[in-house]
Scaffold this motif. Sequence first.
Motif, PDB file in Angstrom:
ATOM      1  N   GLY A 174       0.780  -1.229   0.000  1.00  0.00           N
ATOM      2  CA  GLY A 174       0.000   0.000   0.000  1.00  0.00           C
ATOM      3  C   GLY A 174       0.815   1.282   0.000  1.00  0.00           C
ATOM      4  O   GLY A 174       0.271   2.375   0.145  1.00  0.00           O
ATOM      5  N   THR A 175       2.130   1.175  -0.175  1.00  0.00           N
ATOM      6  CA  THR A 175       3.003   2.338  -0.210  1.00  0.00           C
ATOM      7  C   THR A 175       3.641   2.451  -1.593  1.00  0.00           C
ATOM      8  O   THR A 175       4.181   1.473  -2.101  1.00  0.00           O
ATOM      9  N   VAL A 176       3.570   3.650  -2.176  1.00  0.00           N
ATOM     10  CA  VAL A 176       4.231   3.889  -3.460  1.00  0.00           C
ATOM     11  C   VAL A 176       5.650   4.360  -3.174  1.00  0.00           C
ATOM     12  O   VAL A 176       5.863   5.352  -2.468  1.00  0.00           O
ATOM     13  N   LEU A 177       6.619   3.634  -3.708  1.00  0.00           N
ATOM     14  CA  LEU A 177       8.033   3.948  -3.523  1.00  0.00           C
ATOM     15  C   LEU A 177       8.644   4.389  -4.842  1.00  0.00           C
ATOM     16  O   LEU A 177       8.323   3.835  -5.899  1.00  0.00           O
ATOM     17  N   TYR A 178       9.520   5.359  -4.770  1.00  0.00           N
ATOM     18  CA  TYR A 178      10.313   5.787  -5.923  1.00  0.00           C
ATOM     19  C   TYR A 178      11.733   5.318  -5.663  1.00  0.00           C
ATOM     20  O   TYR A 178      12.352   5.692  -4.657  1.00  0.00           O
ATOM     21  N   LEU A 179      12.245   4.470  -6.533  1.00  0.00           N
ATOM     22  CA  LEU A 179      13.564   3.869  -6.372  1.00  0.00           C
ATOM     23  C   LEU A 179      14.510   4.433  -7.420  1.00  0.00           C
ATOM     24  O   LEU A 179      14.197   4.420  -8.614  1.00  0.00           O
ATOM     25  N   THR A 180      15.660   4.934  -6.976  1.00  0.00           N
ATOM     26  CA  THR A 180      16.659   5.458  -7.908  1.00  0.00           C
ATOM     27  C   THR A 180      18.034   4.948  -7.503  1.00  0.00           C
ATOM     28  O   THR A 180      18.353   4.861  -6.319  1.00  0.00           O
ATOM     29  N   LEU A 181      18.824   4.639  -8.499  1.00  0.00           N
ATOM     30  CA  LEU A 181      20.190   4.193  -8.251  1.00  0.00           C
ATOM     31  C   LEU A 181      21.102   5.408  -8.211  1.00  0.00           C
ATOM     32  O   LEU A 181      21.117   6.223  -9.133  1.00  0.00           O
TER      33      LEU A 181
END
Length: 92
Positions: free
Chosen positions: A53-60
Amino acid sequence: MVNLATELPDESLSTSEIERLRERPAVRSVIELPTSYEHSHDVTSTATALVDGTVLYLTLDPDHEQWQQHVLARDANERELLEATLDQFEAG
């Protein structure tokens, strides 16, 4: 909350790694945001994910060779994941 960033390899994710990520029980959806260079090499270093239920933004972070995770929305669904993904794509 799940911290996907600490569970990812210290490099861009391949298509098969994204598929394995999608198969995890807590992960509802993962959307890749590849650059044109990355897309041609079938890897991504930017993605959004809906996890518990959590939107995560993943960046390297290539300088530190580690993934960063930022919460974009809580108590979210697939529609909010898509909206957050579009926002990141437009900001990008």
